[in-house]
Design an enzyme around this catalytic site. Sequence first.
Site, short mmCIF file in Angstrom:
data_model
loop_
_atom_site.label_atom_id
_atom_site.label_comp_id
_atom_site.label_asym_id
_atom_site.label_seq_id
_atom_site.Cartn_x
_atom_site.Cartn_y
_atom_site.Cartn_z
N HIS A 1 41.02 -2.05 48.81
CA HIS A 1 42.74 -2.56 48.37
C HIS A 1 43.76 -1.33 48.57
O HIS A 1 44.71 -2.12 49.21
CB HIS A 1 42.95 -2.63 47.43
N VAL B 1 36.36 -0.11 56.81
CA VAL B 1 35.67 1.34 55.97
C VAL B 1 34.93 1.03 55.75
O VAL B 1 33.60 1.75 55.33
CB VAL B 1 37.01 1.51 54.79
#
Length: 283
Positions: free
Chosen positions: A33, A172
């Site tokens: 986030h 990621v």
Amino acid sequence: MEVGGIQALRAWRKRQSGTVSLVPTMGALHSGHRALMDRAAASGDAVVTSIFVNPLQFGTDEDFFKYPRPFQADLDVCEAAGVDFVFAPALGEMYPAAPEVTVSSGRMGTVYEGAVRPGHFDGVLTVVAKLFTLASPDSAVFGLKDIQQFCLVKRLIDDLNFDIDLIGLPVVRDEDGLAMSSRNEYLAPADRAAALAIPQALDAAAQAASDGSPAGVEAAAQAVLHVAAERGDLDLGYLGLVDATTFQPCAQDFEGQALLLISATVGGTHLIDNVSLEFHRSA
Ligand code: PAF
């Protein structure tokens, strides 16, 4: 940093003279986030992060009430990321009554993850449409790990004419190749080793795609996953090569952007991953 509900957001939005970027979340914020917020802030926009656990996207077997809500820790993450406004509405403010009118994610929302979680994407698109209306952002940032969600939000924007620039942040990965996920912490070391078959399968698929044609791509990934499945390490959920705009399976002569989607359960943990592949006949 301001924190507030609908009225405060509307008032804040009216005061903005520059562009605004939205990062929608359900809280329990982690480094993924944070990367979305950093991307939003890097563009120089004022950043709104929403923290709202949306009941509409939870199935009856998924416990909405047990979803983690570490609100103060989330505010600290937002503050550190330079977020300008945290939109944290109360449940009754977002849904004063069970909504009669909702967004349908169509056929595209019923396949792959949508088949595993019926109704999930209708709930996601309904709340995202509400967030778009309330925050009126110029851009919105989502992660590409939840690729079906991302592609459906793209269709929401295109099909319902929201004037919003959609930004996707690449998956990621940890050093061993496993896509980062808050669920990885449930993996025992042996499960984690087994889960590596997923990024390995995606690599095999990308290599098989390097001749520019979809033929053999799924088979290459399937071969890697089969080894792990036969050892009993991994339970394959779905594997599919799809058109990114429709989530229909790619034909052998498909041209354009495709996605290879994988889901698997390892040690009881449901994992998803994907890779984007481009196919052009002249290649
Ligand atoms: O990805 C999420 O966290 C949620 O699905 C979203 C987009 C915030 C909608 O509730």
